[in-house]
Write an enzyme that holds these catalytic residues in place. Structure first.
Site, PDB file in Angstrom:
ATOM      1  N   SER A 222      -2.851  -7.586   3.091  1.00  0.00           N
ATOM      2  CA  SER A 222      -3.088  -7.482   4.541  1.00  0.00           C
ATOM      3  C   SER A 222      -3.419  -8.860   5.111  1.00  0.00           C
ATOM      4  CB  SER A 222      -4.244  -6.523   4.828  1.00  0.00           C
ATOM      5  OG  SER A 222      -3.981  -5.250   4.313  1.00  0.00           O
TER       6      SER A 222
ATOM      7  N   HIS B  26       0.846  -1.199   0.000  1.00  0.00           N
ATOM      8  CA  HIS B  26       0.000   0.000   0.000  1.00  0.00           C
ATOM      9  C   HIS B  26       0.884   1.253   0.000  1.00  0.00           C
ATOM     10  CE1 HIS B  26      -3.154  -2.582   2.274  1.00  0.00           C
ATOM     11  NE2 HIS B  26      -3.640  -2.378   1.067  1.00  0.00           N
TER      12      HIS B  26
ATOM     13  N   ARG C 290      -2.000  -6.050  -8.334  1.00  0.00           N
ATOM     14  CA  ARG C 290      -0.893  -6.958  -8.029  1.00  0.00           C
ATOM     15  C   ARG C 290      -0.792  -8.054  -9.075  1.00  0.00           C
ATOM     16  NH1 ARG C 290      -3.201  -7.685  -2.141  1.00  0.00           N
ATOM     17  NH2 ARG C 290      -4.987  -7.270  -3.435  1.00  0.00           N
TER      18      ARG C 290
END
Ligand code: ADP
Length: 171
Positions: A127, A16, A89
């Site tokens: 995450s 991020h 990604r």
């Protein structure tokens, strides 16, 4: 031009941060907007996530951090943001992100979604991966900003496993 970078950031990762830093070089102002995702059970409350992002981005003068309970397009309109920043990604991100970009376009035709391709070293990072490692006592210092790693360790109340040097095979 103002860009908003919406997401759950539960917690913010180095991936991020990479998108945020690059966004700050492209736009006059970037606003990271923390959203409560109703489909995910969060590890950190929104206020703590905001604090983690602020502590990790003190070096960025044109960055603001906020939270919102509503649609990203509504937040963008309220803050005169013309760009919605997202990170890509892997190919599997693409389908969902494209669907979201098209949907947002139907809600606000003036708002453009801009995708930044992740740096290769962060392409595996999410995450969820960080939380999974930490839950089983593994180290996450290399995956999240330092202050965030401490919060995660506190949360799981476990100490990180020291990574063992890999022994060389005898020749
Ligand atoms: P959401 O719940 O909206 O997917 P996330 O916090 O998981 O929120 O992600 C916010 C945005 O950051 C998404 O566009 C996601 O693809 C992107 N992102 C997440 N991890 C990375 C990474 N390692 N590299 C680049 N972009 C990432």
């Amino acid at each position: 031009m103002i860009a908003i970078y919406p997401g759950s950031f539960d917690p913010i990762t180095r991936g991020h941060l990479d998108v945020i830093e690059r966004g700050c070089r492209l736009f006059e102002q970037v606003i990271v907007v923390v959203f409560q995702n109703p489909n995910k059970m969060p590890l950190f409350p929104v206020t703590q996530r905001i604090d983690q992002i602020r502590r990790s981005t003190q070096h960025l003068a044109n960055l603001k951090v906020d939270s919102f309970d509503g649609l990203a397009v509504t937040y963008a309109r309220l803050h005169q943001a013309k760009v919605l920043l997202r990170g890509l990604r892997v190919v599997s991100d693409f389908e969902m992100e494209l669907q979201m970009a098209h949907t947002n376009k139907t809600l606000d035709h003036d708002l453009e979604t801009v995708f930044l391709a992740t740096s290769t070293e962060h392409s595996f990072l999410s995450s969820s991966v960080v939380k999974e490692i930490a839950r089983f006592g593994g180290p996450v210092d290399h995956l999240v900003p330092q202050a965030v790693a401490l919060d995660i360790y506190k949360c799981y109340a476990k100490t990180p496993i020291e990574s063992e040097p890999i022994a060389e095979e005898p020749r």
